[in-house]
Design a protein around this motif. Structure first.
Motif, PDB file in Angstrom:
ATOM      1  N   ASP A   1       0.834  -1.206   0.000  1.00  0.00           N
ATOM      2  CA  ASP A   1       0.000   0.000   0.000  1.00  0.00           C
ATOM      3  C   ASP A   1       0.867   1.254   0.000  1.00  0.00           C
ATOM      4  O   ASP A   1       0.614   2.200  -0.734  1.00  0.00           O
ATOM      5  CB  ASP A   1      -0.888   0.031   1.260  1.00  0.00           C
ATOM      6  CG  ASP A   1      -2.068  -0.912   1.116  1.00  0.00           C
ATOM      7  OD1 ASP A   1      -2.281  -1.401  -0.010  1.00  0.00           O
ATOM      8  OD2 ASP A   1      -2.756  -1.174   2.128  1.00  0.00           O
ATOM      9  N   GLU A   2       1.881   1.241   0.854  1.00  0.00           N
ATOM     10  CA  GLU A   2       2.737   2.428   0.964  1.00  0.00           C
ATOM     11  C   GLU A   2       3.529   2.670  -0.319  1.00  0.00           C
ATOM     12  O   GLU A   2       3.752   3.806  -0.721  1.00  0.00           O
ATOM     13  CB  GLU A   2       3.672   2.307   2.168  1.00  0.00           C
ATOM     14  CG  GLU A   2       2.914   2.459   3.472  1.00  0.00           C
ATOM     15  CD  GLU A   2       3.813   2.388   4.695  1.00  0.00           C
ATOM     16  OE1 GLU A   2       4.958   2.871   4.632  1.00  0.00           O
ATOM     17  OE2 GLU A   2       3.361   1.825   5.716  1.00  0.00           O
ATOM     18  N   LEU A   3       3.950   1.588  -0.953  1.00  0.00           N
ATOM     19  CA  LEU A   3       4.716   1.737  -2.201  1.00  0.00           C
ATOM     20  C   LEU A   3       3.830   2.313  -3.307  1.00  0.00           C
ATOM     21  O   LEU A   3       4.258   3.190  -4.056  1.00  0.00           O
ATOM     22  CB  LEU A   3       5.310   0.378  -2.624  1.00  0.00           C
ATOM     23  CG  LEU A   3       6.441  -0.137  -1.720  1.00  0.00           C
ATOM     24  CD1 LEU A   3       6.760  -1.601  -2.031  1.00  0.00           C
ATOM     25  CD2 LEU A   3       7.707   0.715  -1.877  1.00  0.00           C
ATOM     26  N   ILE A   4       2.600   1.834  -3.363  1.00  0.00           N
ATOM     27  CA  ILE A   4       1.659   2.380  -4.350  1.00  0.00           C
ATOM     28  C   ILE A   4       1.415   3.862  -4.044  1.00  0.00           C
ATOM     29  O   ILE A   4       1.386   4.698  -4.936  1.00  0.00           O
ATOM     30  CB  ILE A   4       0.310   1.592  -4.316  1.00  0.00           C
ATOM     31  CG1 ILE A   4       0.529   0.122  -4.711  1.00  0.00           C
ATOM     32  CG2 ILE A   4      -0.762   2.268  -5.177  1.00  0.00           C
ATOM     33  CD1 ILE A   4       0.735  -0.173  -6.168  1.00  0.00           C
ATOM     34  N   GLY A   5       1.310   4.174  -2.742  1.00  0.00           N
ATOM     35  CA  GLY A   5       1.120   5.559  -2.311  1.00  0.00           C
ATOM     36  C   GLY A   5       2.277   6.451  -2.743  1.00  0.00           C
ATOM     37  O   GLY A   5       2.116   7.649  -2.946  1.00  0.00           O
ATOM     38  N   LEU A   6       3.468   5.865  -2.883  1.00  0.00           N
ATOM     39  CA  LEU A   6       4.636   6.649  -3.313  1.00  0.00           C
ATOM     40  C   LEU A   6       4.718   6.769  -4.834  1.00  0.00           C
ATOM     41  O   LEU A   6       5.643   7.361  -5.371  1.00  0.00           O
ATOM     42  CB  LEU A   6       5.925   5.978  -2.814  1.00  0.00           C
ATOM     43  CG  LEU A   6       6.338   6.227  -1.366  1.00  0.00           C
ATOM     44  CD1 LEU A   6       7.607   5.455  -1.045  1.00  0.00           C
ATOM     45  CD2 LEU A   6       6.565   7.711  -1.115  1.00  0.00           C
TER      46      LEU A   6
END
Lengths: 141, 283
Positions: free
Chosen positions: B61-66
């Motif tokens: 999720d965090e990687l997609i958010g980045l």
């Protein structure tokens, strides 16, 4: 005659603490280079920078020999140290965790410039200001 | 067998600086990251432990958010890379009198050279590395029948085995890492040599005064243990050190001299320095 390059591996790993676990194990094992030799040499060279994460670029040649270059700590590490904070913000837009003056930013940029593929300190400052903002670190005059 | 999950985040274009993406991986327990260029991306490994699933879901999720355009997962068995380097470990001649061969190959026939058979596992010391070669050459100069030898940080056990095969009467060894300790024990059996070994970071009381102590470590540790080693090197005895980059040699020399040794000689091979300290006899 120059040796033929087989591959290039770029890692970001903790100084002085390399070990055969991932990512080093799989990255170097697949390339067929002597992992323990690299680990020993890297740790010996970077022992005095323990606590930092260092980018390292390894060039593997056709005969499985290799050379490597250790660069300046990753930008977020340098910014954390300069701002005197332990970690970046989980929510950088709302929660600011530290400040960096322009002059501090310039110092970091000068250190990191070569790794950012630029010889323009202003350009390096812009890149690092972006990184700082993503960490919740404000740039102040 | 332990598994790891390789998490790879791909991006549309390469950022000027990967460190923010690296930080996200690091916060989820990844010990380092690998940069890829085509397509641009960063990958890292998560150990397949109890919380792995939740941890990886959050990480994705965090990687997609980045801004990652895709995040892929791949299970990797630990043995994959532990074995892969073995195809490059071939028998090789070391020093004046040894030939070191991997345990999984038919041993080479050599009348002139003494065979050492090794499976280093994940331990250091195939004889491939300059630091090990230098130590074996120095052991050949110093160890003969009847000698008492101690190998500090034995790794695969190669130096302790070499000392025994050079005729040493008693050989002692220590190793701090458990996997290397076990690998050394197996290599002692393989080579039919008797070596007393301890899984410890200190020098066991049982180690007597030695004619030769050898330590193929790194300079920071060599500096740290100099004083302790002076307790187990007999007067007139020798301490062989290796694993030092030449820039750090002055630190090692200072530490050795402070502990009562005299630097006898040193040499450099492929950017590594090894040398001999002598403990002077009391007048």
């Amino acid at each position: 005659m120059a040796k033929k390059v087989l591959s290039m591996i770029k890692l970001n790993i903790p100084a002085g603490k390399a070990n055969p676990a991932p990512p080093i194990g799989p990255a170097l094992g697949q390339a067929g280079i002597n992992m323990m030799e690299f680990i020993k040499k890297f740790n010996e060279m970077t022992m005095d920078q323990m606590g930092s994460t260092l980018p390292v670029a390894i060039t593997v040649y056709e005969d499985r020999s290799y050379s490597f270059v250790v660069k300046q700590p990753i930008a977020s590490d340098l910014i954390r140290k300069a701002a005197g904070i332990e970690k970046g913000s989980g929510n950088p837009l709302k929660e600011k965790v530290g400040k960096l003056t322009k002059s501090q930013l310039r110092d970091v940029a000068q250190k990191k410039m070569a790794d950012l593929n630029t010889d323009d300190v202003e350009q390096a400052m812009r890149v690092l200001a972006g990184t700082a903002r993503s960490m919740g670190v404000e740039i102040v005059d | 067998m332990a598994n790891w999950i390789c998490v790879k985040a791909e991006f549309e274009s390469e950022p000027s600086d990967w460190s923010i993406v690296h930080e996200v991986f690091a916060e989820h327990g990844c010990g380092g990251t690998i940069e890829c260029s085509d397509p641009p991306g960063l990958s890292a490994y998560v150990y397949e432990g109890a919380d792995a699933e939740t941890n990886i879901a959050k990480l994705c999720d965090e990687l997609i958010g980045l801004g990652a355009t895709s995040v892929s997962l791949e299970t990797v068995e630990e043995e994959d890379w532990a074995e892969s380097w073995k195809q490059f470990f071939k028998p090789r001649e070391i020093g004046d009198g040894f030939i070191v061969a991997p345990s999984w190959e038919e041993p080479p026939k050599s009348e002139a050279r003494t065979l050492i058979v090794l499976d280093p596992g994940q331990a250091f010391g195939t004889g491939d590395h300059a630091t090990t070669r230098l130590c074996i050459e120095l052991l050949e100069e110093e160890v003969g029948p009847g000698a008492i030898v101690c190998d500090i940080g034995t790794g695969s056990g190669i130096l302790a085995i070499a000392a025994k095969k050079l005729g040493a009467d008693e050989v002692y060894a220590t190793e701090i890492e458990e996997a290397a300790f076990e690998s050394a024990q197996r290599n002692f059996e393989r080579n039919d040599v008797e070596v007393a070994i301890w899984n410890t970071s200190t020098i066991p009381e049982e180690v007597p005064e030695c004619d030769v102590v050898v330590s193929n470590l790194v300079s920071a540790i060599i500096v740290k243990i100099a004083l302790a080693l002076s307790e187990i090197v007999d007067e007139g005895g020798v301490w062989i050190f290796s694993g030092v980059i030449p820039d750090n040699l002055p630190d090692v020399q200072r530490a050795g001299e402070k502990a009562g040794f005299v630097l006898h000689s040193w040499k450099v091979d492929e950017g590594w320095a090894a040398g001999k300290f002598v403990k002077p006899e009391a007048i």
